[in-house]
Design a protein around this motif. Structure first.
Motif, PDB file in Angstrom:
ATOM      1  N   ASP A  37      15.346  66.447  -4.181  1.00 17.00           N
ATOM      2  CA  ASP A  37      15.188  65.657  -5.406  1.00 17.00           C
ATOM      3  C   ASP A  37      14.001  64.709  -5.286  1.00 17.00           C
ATOM      4  OD1 ASP A  37      17.248  66.901  -6.733  1.00 17.00           O
ATOM      5  OD2 ASP A  37      18.722  65.331  -6.323  1.00 17.00           O
ATOM      6  N   ALA A  38      13.793  64.138  -4.098  1.00 16.25           N
ATOM      7  CA  ALA A  38      12.658  63.223  -3.902  1.00 16.25           C
ATOM      8  C   ALA A  38      11.338  63.959  -4.101  1.00 16.25           C
ATOM      9  CB  ALA A  38      12.720  62.594  -2.511  1.00 16.25           C
ATOM     10  N   ALA A  39      11.242  65.185  -3.596  1.00 15.86           N
ATOM     11  CA  ALA A  39      10.023  65.971  -3.770  1.00 15.86           C
ATOM     12  C   ALA A  39       9.829  66.337  -5.238  1.00 15.86           C
ATOM     13  CB  ALA A  39      10.065  67.218  -2.902  1.00 15.86           C
ATOM     14  N   LEU A  40      10.919  66.634  -5.937  1.00 13.72           N
ATOM     15  CA  LEU A  40      10.844  66.940  -7.363  1.00 13.72           C
ATOM     16  C   LEU A  40      10.383  65.713  -8.142  1.00 13.72           C
ATOM     17  CD1 LEU A  40      11.416  69.101  -9.567  1.00 13.72           C
ATOM     18  CD2 LEU A  40      13.689  68.092  -9.754  1.00 13.72           C
ATOM     19  N   ASP A  41      10.930  64.549  -7.819  1.00 17.66           N
ATOM     20  CA  ASP A  41      10.504  63.300  -8.466  1.00 17.66           C
ATOM     21  C   ASP A  41       9.017  63.044  -8.238  1.00 17.66           C
ATOM     22  OD1 ASP A  41      13.038  62.774  -9.455  1.00 17.66           O
ATOM     23  OD2 ASP A  41      13.589  61.454  -7.797  1.00 17.66           O
ATOM     24  N   ALA A  42       8.561  63.247  -7.001  1.00 18.91           N
ATOM     25  CA  ALA A  42       7.148  63.025  -6.680  1.00 18.91           C
ATOM     26  C   ALA A  42       6.262  63.990  -7.456  1.00 18.91           C
ATOM     27  CB  ALA A  42       6.921  63.170  -5.175  1.00 18.91           C
ATOM     28  N   LEU A  43       6.701  65.238  -7.581  1.00 15.42           N
ATOM     29  CA  LEU A  43       5.927  66.227  -8.320  1.00 15.42           C
ATOM     30  C   LEU A  43       5.875  65.882  -9.802  1.00 15.42           C
ATOM     31  CD1 LEU A  43       4.348  68.850  -8.024  1.00 15.42           C
ATOM     32  CD2 LEU A  43       6.512  70.091  -8.298  1.00 15.42           C
ATOM     33  N   ALA A  44       6.995  65.463 -10.366  1.00 17.54           N
ATOM     34  CA  ALA A  44       7.020  65.063 -11.781  1.00 17.54           C
ATOM     35  C   ALA A  44       6.119  63.856 -11.998  1.00 17.54           C
ATOM     36  CB  ALA A  44       8.449  64.749 -12.211  1.00 17.54           C
ATOM     37  N   THR A  45       6.156  62.903 -11.070  1.00 16.11           N
ATOM     38  CA  THR A  45       5.296  61.719 -11.170  1.00 16.11           C
ATOM     39  C   THR A  45       3.827  62.127 -11.143  1.00 16.11           C
ATOM     40  OG1 THR A  45       6.980  60.321 -10.167  1.00 16.11           O
ATOM     41  CG2 THR A  45       4.711  59.511 -10.072  1.00 16.11           C
ATOM     42  N   ARG A  46       3.490  63.095 -10.281  1.00 17.79           N
ATOM     43  CA  ARG A  46       2.100  63.562 -10.194  1.00 17.79           C
ATOM     44  C   ARG A  46       1.661  64.209 -11.507  1.00 17.79           C
ATOM     45  NH1 ARG A  46       0.212  67.426  -5.414  1.00 17.79           N
ATOM     46  NH2 ARG A  46       0.051  65.460  -4.318  1.00 17.79           N
ATOM     47  N   VAL A  47       2.552  65.012 -12.108  1.00 19.31           N
ATOM     48  CA  VAL A  47       2.220  65.660 -13.380  1.00 19.31           C
ATOM     49  C   VAL A  47       1.973  64.608 -14.456  1.00 19.31           C
ATOM     50  CG1 VAL A  47       3.169  67.075 -15.267  1.00 19.31           C
ATOM     51  CG2 VAL A  47       3.384  67.843 -12.890  1.00 19.31           C
ATOM     52  N   VAL A  48       2.884  63.641 -14.580  1.00 25.62           N
ATOM     53  CA  VAL A  48       2.748  62.600 -15.602  1.00 25.62           C
ATOM     54  C   VAL A  48       1.501  61.759 -15.346  1.00 25.62           C
ATOM     55  CG1 VAL A  48       3.801  60.496 -16.531  1.00 25.62           C
ATOM     56  CG2 VAL A  48       5.200  62.550 -16.166  1.00 25.62           C
ATOM     57  N   ASP A  49       1.273  61.387 -14.100  1.00 25.52           N
ATOM     58  CA  ASP A  49       0.099  60.576 -13.760  1.00 25.52           C
ATOM     59  C   ASP A  49      -1.196  61.337 -14.074  1.00 25.52           C
ATOM     60  OD1 ASP A  49      -1.051  58.151 -12.603  1.00 25.52           O
ATOM     61  OD2 ASP A  49      -1.730  59.495 -10.986  1.00 25.52           O
ATOM     62  N   THR A  50      -1.230  62.619 -13.755  1.00 23.77           N
ATOM     63  CA  THR A  50      -2.416  63.426 -14.052  1.00 23.77           C
ATOM     64  C   THR A  50      -2.637  63.511 -15.554  1.00 23.77           C
ATOM     65  OG1 THR A  50      -2.089  64.715 -12.030  1.00 23.77           O
ATOM     66  CG2 THR A  50      -3.508  65.684 -13.719  1.00 23.77           C
ATOM     67  N   LEU A  51      -1.559  63.706 -16.314  1.00 21.52           N
ATOM     68  CA  LEU A  51      -1.695  63.788 -17.765  1.00 21.52           C
ATOM     69  C   LEU A  51      -2.211  62.477 -18.350  1.00 21.52           C
ATOM     70  CD1 LEU A  51      -1.162  65.374 -20.433  1.00 21.52           C
ATOM     71  CD2 LEU A  51       1.025  64.179 -20.498  1.00 21.52           C
ATOM     72  N   LEU A  52      -1.605  61.372 -17.937  1.00 22.65           N
ATOM     73  CA  LEU A  52      -1.934  60.084 -18.555  1.00 22.65           C
ATOM     74  C   LEU A  52      -3.204  59.439 -18.007  1.00 22.65           C
ATOM     75  CD1 LEU A  52       1.620  58.476 -18.879  1.00 22.65           C
ATOM     76  CD2 LEU A  52       0.310  59.745 -20.604  1.00 22.65           C
ATOM     77  N   HIS A  53      -3.547  59.749 -16.743  1.00 19.01           N
ATOM     78  CA  HIS A  53      -4.682  59.052 -16.130  1.00 19.01           C
ATOM     79  C   HIS A  53      -5.784  59.971 -15.640  1.00 19.01           C
ATOM     80  CE1 HIS A  53      -2.127  55.568 -16.449  1.00 19.01           C
ATOM     81  NE2 HIS A  53      -1.185  56.185 -15.752  1.00 19.01           N
ATOM     82  N   GLY A  54      -5.568  61.247 -15.645  1.00 21.42           N
ATOM     83  CA  GLY A  54      -6.584  62.200 -15.232  1.00 21.42           C
ATOM     84  C   GLY A  54      -6.859  62.171 -13.754  1.00 21.42           C
ATOM     85  N   LEU A  55      -7.956  62.791 -13.379  1.00 15.83           N
ATOM     86  CA  LEU A  55      -8.319  62.913 -11.972  1.00 15.83           C
ATOM     87  C   LEU A  55      -9.540  62.076 -11.605  1.00 15.83           C
ATOM     88  CD1 LEU A  55      -7.825  66.759 -11.612  1.00 15.83           C
ATOM     89  CD2 LEU A  55      -6.288  64.965 -10.828  1.00 15.83           C
ATOM     90  N   GLY A  56     -10.237  61.560 -12.599  1.00 16.02           N
ATOM     91  CA  GLY A  56     -11.458  60.806 -12.329  1.00 16.02           C
ATOM     92  C   GLY A  56     -11.184  59.443 -11.733  1.00 16.02           C
ATOM     93  N   ALA A  57     -12.188  58.905 -11.087  1.00 21.22           N
ATOM     94  CA  ALA A  57     -12.075  57.549 -10.538  1.00 21.22           C
ATOM     95  C   ALA A  57     -12.068  56.552 -11.684  1.00 21.22           C
ATOM     96  CB  ALA A  57     -13.246  57.271  -9.592  1.00 21.22           C
ATOM     97  N   PRO A  58     -11.304  55.462 -11.537  1.00 22.72           N
ATOM     98  CA  PRO A  58     -11.299  54.456 -12.607  1.00 22.72           C
ATOM     99  C   PRO A  58     -12.681  53.839 -12.785  1.00 22.72           C
ATOM    100  CG  PRO A  58      -9.860  53.801 -10.769  1.00 22.72           C
ATOM    101  CD  PRO A  58     -10.453  55.122 -10.431  1.00 22.72           C
ATOM    102  N   ALA A  59     -13.017  53.527 -14.008  1.00 20.17           N
ATOM    103  CA  ALA A  59     -14.308  52.895 -14.298  1.00 20.17           C
ATOM    104  C   ALA A  59     -14.345  51.504 -13.691  1.00 20.17           C
ATOM    105  CB  ALA A  59     -14.523  52.833 -15.804  1.00 20.17           C
ATOM    106  N   THR A  60     -15.473  51.140 -13.164  1.00 20.09           N
ATOM    107  CA  THR A  60     -15.629  49.796 -12.600  1.00 20.09           C
ATOM    108  C   THR A  60     -16.274  48.886 -13.641  1.00 20.09           C
ATOM    109  OG1 THR A  60     -17.747  50.425 -11.616  1.00 20.09           O
ATOM    110  CG2 THR A  60     -15.794  50.626 -10.241  1.00 20.09           C
ATOM    111  N   ALA A  61     -15.885  47.635 -13.587  1.00 23.76           N
ATOM    112  CA  ALA A  61     -16.398  46.681 -14.581  1.00 23.76           C
ATOM    113  C   ALA A  61     -17.744  46.149 -14.188  1.00 23.76           C
ATOM    114  CB  ALA A  61     -15.434  45.538 -14.747  1.00 23.76           C
TER     115      ALA A  61
END
Length: 195
Positions: free
Chosen positions: A171-195
């Motif tokens: 279940d922990a691995a499934l949670d981590a995988l789901a978190t990765r999918v959601v994070d990739t969808l919402l934040h993408g793979l690029g580095a955050p922009a610097t100010a």
């Protein structure tokens, strides 16, 4: 398992037997798609005649397995409450629930007869709920206001599909995988922009 409207309801012990057979069929057919009814019966701990009493043929068993998986898929989406839960919570829960079904019922999900009316109906409802969820995600500011929601949904489905190939064992691995999918969808793979 969906039954024709004219069929009488199954007794509780019969429902358990059918579920045991379907679960065994998933395990056996995932390991060997050419497995016989005899091998499935052995894995289920029942006689071959019991399998044949419930399913007229191997094809009927596979069709029932696909129908069972379709129902599990629909229940997984519904359980996440995509219309009412906070959008971020619903997105994560849909993701983990669907990954659980796709990894646990991989053979059956691949055997789905996409032209069957009941399968098409379930998928249409799931797509509709997903479209509503993505609109809610945009409205909540989790997606940019100009997001192409159709494209975002297609990307999400692709991420789910790829993630389901990982078959997490805990279940922990499934949670981590789901978190990765959601994070990739919402934040993408690029580095955050610097100010």
């Amino acid at each position: 398992m969906a039954l024709p409207a004219s069929a009488k309801p199954l007794r509780a012990d019969t429902r358990r037997t059918v579920r045991t057979i379907l679960e065994a069929a998933e395990r056996v057919l995932s390991a060997n798609p050419a497995a016989t009814v005899e091998q499935i019966a052995e894995a289920a701990g029942v006689a071959r005649t019991t399998v044949h009493r419930r399913f007229a043929s191997r094809e009927a068993l596979i069709s029932a397995l696909a129908a069972w998986a379709t129902q599990r898929f629909h229940e997984a989406v519904e359980a996440a409450r995509p219309r009412t839960a906070p959008p971020a919570v619903a997105l994560y829960q849909v993701t983990v629930n669907v990954l659980r079904v796709k990894t646990g019922w991989g053979f059956a999900m691949g055997a789905l007869p996409t032209d069957a009316p009941e399968v098409a109906e379930v998928h249409a409802d799931v797509l509709h709920q997903c479209a509503q969820l993505f609109t809610r995600l945009r409205d909540a500011g989790l997606l940019a206001p100009d997001t192409d929601l159709d494209w975002a949904q297609r990307v999400y489905y692709a991420l789910i599909h790829e993630a389901a190939d990982k078959a997490p064992e805990t279940d922990a691995a499934l949670d981590a995988l789901a978190t990765r999918v959601v994070d990739t969808l919402l934040h993408g793979l690029g580095a955050p922009a610097t100010a």
